[in-house]
Design an enzyme around this catalytic site. Sequence first.
Site, PDB file in Angstrom:
ATOM      1  N   ILE A 162       0.830  -1.205   0.000  1.00 19.07           N
ATOM      2  CA  ILE A 162       0.000   0.000   0.000  1.00 19.07           C
ATOM      3  C   ILE A 162       0.869   1.262   0.000  1.00 19.07           C
ATOM      4  CG2 ILE A 162      -1.636   1.278   1.473  1.00 19.07           C
ATOM      5  CD1 ILE A 162      -2.787  -1.600   2.184  1.00 19.07           C
ATOM      6  N   SER A 220      -6.556  -0.777  10.511  1.00 16.00           N
ATOM      7  CA  SER A 220      -6.995  -2.044   9.912  1.00 16.00           C
ATOM      8  C   SER A 220      -8.371  -2.402  10.441  1.00 16.00           C
ATOM      9  CB  SER A 220      -6.011  -3.147  10.291  1.00 16.00           C
ATOM     10  OG  SER A 220      -6.591  -4.408  10.066  1.00 16.00           O
ATOM     11  N   TYR A 263      -1.719  -7.331  16.937  1.00 14.74           N
ATOM     12  CA  TYR A 263      -1.870  -6.439  15.775  1.00 14.74           C
ATOM     13  C   TYR A 263      -3.195  -5.674  15.864  1.00 14.74           C
ATOM     14  CZ  TYR A 263      -2.602  -5.366  10.744  1.00 14.74           C
ATOM     15  OH  TYR A 263      -2.856  -4.759   9.534  1.00 14.74           O
ATOM     16  N   LYS A 293      -3.956  -1.696  16.260  1.00 16.38           N
ATOM     17  CA  LYS A 293      -4.744  -0.962  15.269  1.00 16.38           C
ATOM     18  C   LYS A 293      -5.897  -0.227  15.967  1.00 16.38           C
ATOM     19  CE  LYS A 293      -2.415  -1.843  11.501  1.00 16.38           C
ATOM     20  NZ  LYS A 293      -1.675  -0.750  10.857  1.00 16.38           N
ATOM     21  N   THR A 314      -1.391  -7.884  -0.645  1.00 14.76           N
ATOM     22  CA  THR A 314      -0.018  -7.386  -0.546  1.00 14.76           C
ATOM     23  C   THR A 314       0.875  -8.477   0.036  1.00 14.76           C
ATOM     24  OG1 THR A 314      -0.383  -6.591   1.689  1.00 14.76           O
ATOM     25  CG2 THR A 314      -0.827  -5.024  -0.097  1.00 14.76           C
TER      26      THR A 314
HETATM   27  N1  LIG Z   1      -3.044  -5.371   2.998  1.00 19.38           N
HETATM   28  C1  LIG Z   1      -4.128  -5.322   3.754  1.00 19.38           C
HETATM   29  O1  LIG Z   1      -5.156  -5.973   3.473  1.00 19.38           O
HETATM   30  C2  LIG Z   1      -4.164  -4.475   4.966  1.00 19.38           C
HETATM   31  C3  LIG Z   1      -5.354  -4.482   5.721  1.00 19.38           C
HETATM   32  C4  LIG Z   1      -5.422  -3.686   6.837  1.00 19.38           C
HETATM   33  C5  LIG Z   1      -4.371  -2.868   7.177  1.00 19.38           C
HETATM   34  N2  LIG Z   1      -3.236  -2.882   6.443  1.00 19.38           N
HETATM   35  C6  LIG Z   1      -2.144  -1.988   6.857  1.00 19.38           C
HETATM   36  O2  LIG Z   1      -1.602  -1.357   5.726  1.00 19.38           O
HETATM   37  C7  LIG Z   1      -0.240  -1.004   5.975  1.00 19.38           C
HETATM   38  C8  LIG Z   1       0.612  -1.473   4.821  1.00 19.38           C
HETATM   39  O3  LIG Z   1       0.561  -2.888   4.762  1.00 19.38           O
HETATM   40  P1  LIG Z   1       0.736  -3.726   3.421  1.00 19.38           P
HETATM   41  O4  LIG Z   1      -0.404  -4.649   3.356  1.00 19.38           O
HETATM   42  O5  LIG Z   1       1.034  -2.825   2.288  1.00 19.38           O
HETATM   43  O6  LIG Z   1       2.000  -4.612   3.837  1.00 19.38           O
HETATM   44  P2  LIG Z   1       3.441  -4.830   3.150  1.00 19.38           P
HETATM   45  O7  LIG Z   1       3.279  -5.037   1.699  1.00 19.38           O
HETATM   46  O8  LIG Z   1       4.081  -5.907   3.950  1.00 19.38           O
HETATM   47  O9  LIG Z   1       4.182  -3.456   3.397  1.00 19.38           O
HETATM   48  C9  LIG Z   1       4.531  -3.051   4.691  1.00 19.38           C
HETATM   49  C10 LIG Z   1       5.527  -1.934   4.621  1.00 19.38           C
HETATM   50  O10 LIG Z   1       5.871  -1.571   5.972  1.00 19.38           O
HETATM   51  C11 LIG Z   1       7.281  -1.644   6.095  1.00 19.38           C
HETATM   52  N3  LIG Z   1       7.725  -1.996   7.445  1.00 19.38           N
HETATM   53  C12 LIG Z   1       7.384  -3.076   8.176  1.00 19.38           C
HETATM   54  N4  LIG Z   1       8.082  -3.097   9.330  1.00 19.38           N
HETATM   55  C13 LIG Z   1       8.871  -1.999   9.307  1.00 19.38           C
HETATM   56  C14 LIG Z   1       9.835  -1.475  10.201  1.00 19.38           C
HETATM   57  N5  LIG Z   1      10.143  -2.084  11.349  1.00 19.38           N
HETATM   58  N6  LIG Z   1      10.459  -0.322   9.869  1.00 19.38           N
HETATM   59  C15 LIG Z   1      10.197   0.301   8.705  1.00 19.38           C
HETATM   60  N7  LIG Z   1       9.310  -0.165   7.815  1.00 19.38           N
HETATM   61  C16 LIG Z   1       8.658  -1.296   8.112  1.00 19.38           C
HETATM   62  C17 LIG Z   1       7.706  -2.733   5.118  1.00 19.38           C
HETATM   63  O11 LIG Z   1       9.104  -2.637   4.859  1.00 19.38           O
HETATM   64  P3  LIG Z   1       9.973  -3.946   4.480  1.00 19.38           P
HETATM   65  O12 LIG Z   1       9.760  -4.182   3.029  1.00 19.38           O
HETATM   66  O13 LIG Z   1      11.353  -3.555   4.827  1.00 19.38           O
HETATM   67  O14 LIG Z   1       9.452  -5.080   5.324  1.00 19.38           O
HETATM   68  C18 LIG Z   1       6.834  -2.370   3.941  1.00 19.38           C
HETATM   69  O15 LIG Z   1       7.373  -1.286   3.243  1.00 19.38           O
HETATM   70  C19 LIG Z   1       0.119  -1.636   7.311  1.00 19.38           C
HETATM   71  O16 LIG Z   1       0.027  -0.686   8.340  1.00 19.38           O
HETATM   72  C20 LIG Z   1      -0.959  -2.700   7.495  1.00 19.38           C
HETATM   73  O17 LIG Z   1      -1.169  -2.982   8.848  1.00 19.38           O
HETATM   74  C21 LIG Z   1      -3.103  -3.669   5.339  1.00 19.38           C
END
Ligand SMILES: NC(=O)c1ccc[n+]([C@@H]2O[C@H](COP(=O)([O-])OP(=O)(O)OC[C@H]3O[C@@H](n4cnc5c(N)ncnc54)[C@H](OP(=O)(O)O)[C@@H]3O)[C@@H](O)[C@H]2O)c1
Length: 333
Positions: free
Chosen positions: A58, A188, A214, A218, A249
């Site tokens: 995202i 989330s 988690y 949230k 993702t």
């Molecule tokens: N996808 C969904 O359905 C969904 C639903 C609800 C909420 N969310 C929220 O959306 C946000 C993005 O998630 P996503 O689904 O896009 O996941 P993702 O593809 O795993 O991306 C997560 C991002 O956060 C970074 N990150 C994780 N731990 C970190 C740390 N310790 N320091 C710095 N950066 C860090 C990751 O970096 P690295 O590449 O280095 O790991 C990556 O750039 C999150 O807050 C997640 O909780 C997602």
Amino acid sequence: MTDRFHWSKAVAGVMDALVVPAFGAPGILIRSQGWTEDLGRVDLRGQRFIVTGANAGIGLAITTALARQGAQVDLVCRDQLRATDAIETVSNSVRSTPYGPEAQLNVVLADLTDLQATRAACVQLAQDPTPIEALVHNAGALFSQRILSPQGVEQTFALHVLNPFLMTALLLKPFREHRRARVIWVSSGGMYTQRLKVRDLAKGADRFDGVVAYAQCKRAQIEVMKRMHEGEHKHGLVISAMHPGWADTRGVRESLPRFRQLTRWFLRDAAQGADTALWLALSAEAKQAGGRLYLDRVPRSEHIPWSGTQTAEEDIDALWALCERLCGVTWPD
Ligand SMILES: NC(=O)c1ccc[n+]([C@@H]2O[C@H](COP(=O)([O-])OP(=O)(O)OC[C@H]3O[C@@H](n4cnc5c(N)ncnc54)[C@H](OP(=O)(O)O)[C@@H]3O)[C@@H](O)[C@H]2O)c1
């Protein structure tokens, strides 16, 4: 108003009432029939945005959309190689758009579970005098084990709550001077399952469950966001939260493989998951959006009816005090 819009509004209303069906791709496809603002047409040249976790999922989708319109994006990432790859991906994908070649992409390195690294990142970010239009607290992860951060805090809480709290606090001076910055928390739908338990946040519950930790964090994000907006809107800041629905993702693929297998047909893509964060960052309408949780550009209830997940005022006070204590800051008036 067209017949099509009437139809989509009714279906969206039913999905929203059932809460969860709106989280998938059908939710945004139906909801978007009623949108009038085209965010893809805004000229963002010379405007600065900060996105945490910008190298994947995202965060990468948010960064790409901003870069397409010529913005400066400061990508806060923990790994130089992944950040460089992300910049290359973004640059390639916006190269042939009218403003894309003017985008400026800067990397700020920080592991955001480490408050010292957050502090160092903020020093670097504050050195650039360009006003910040929006800060998107997007970085997130679901951990299967309890691991403590360098400051001895359970890392789910450190990453999702303490890091955005501290980062906002340390950038408060430029935000207040600018008087129109927006801060967006990516929460989330998982938080709907939880009533906040402040006592478990700092160290994790006795029997650690990553999904519960988690969802607790949230939920905590929403409470902190609302309290922060209450204090900051008089200084011109608009602080809000969104949840992306369910997007396909890497985070979902790696942390919830069975869930992903079952729901793959139903999931959003990352750009659909990113849409409301972008809307909160850019839209004129969203200037009024502070203090609320959004999905698909619509404010949502923070609780499922009769779920008993409301947070008592004293728990919000305790959460705020915990954030101040662990971050070593006193929020200014
Ligand atoms: N996808 C969904 O359905 C969904 C639903 C609800 C909420 N969310 C929220 O959306 C946000 C993005 O998630 P996503 O689904 O896009 O996941 P993702 O593809 O795993 O991306 C997560 C991002 O956060 C970074 N990150 C994780 N731990 C970190 C740390 N310790 N320091 C710095 N950066 C860090 C990751 O970096 P690295 O590449 O280095 O790991 C990556 O750039 C999150 O807050 C997640 O909780 C997602």
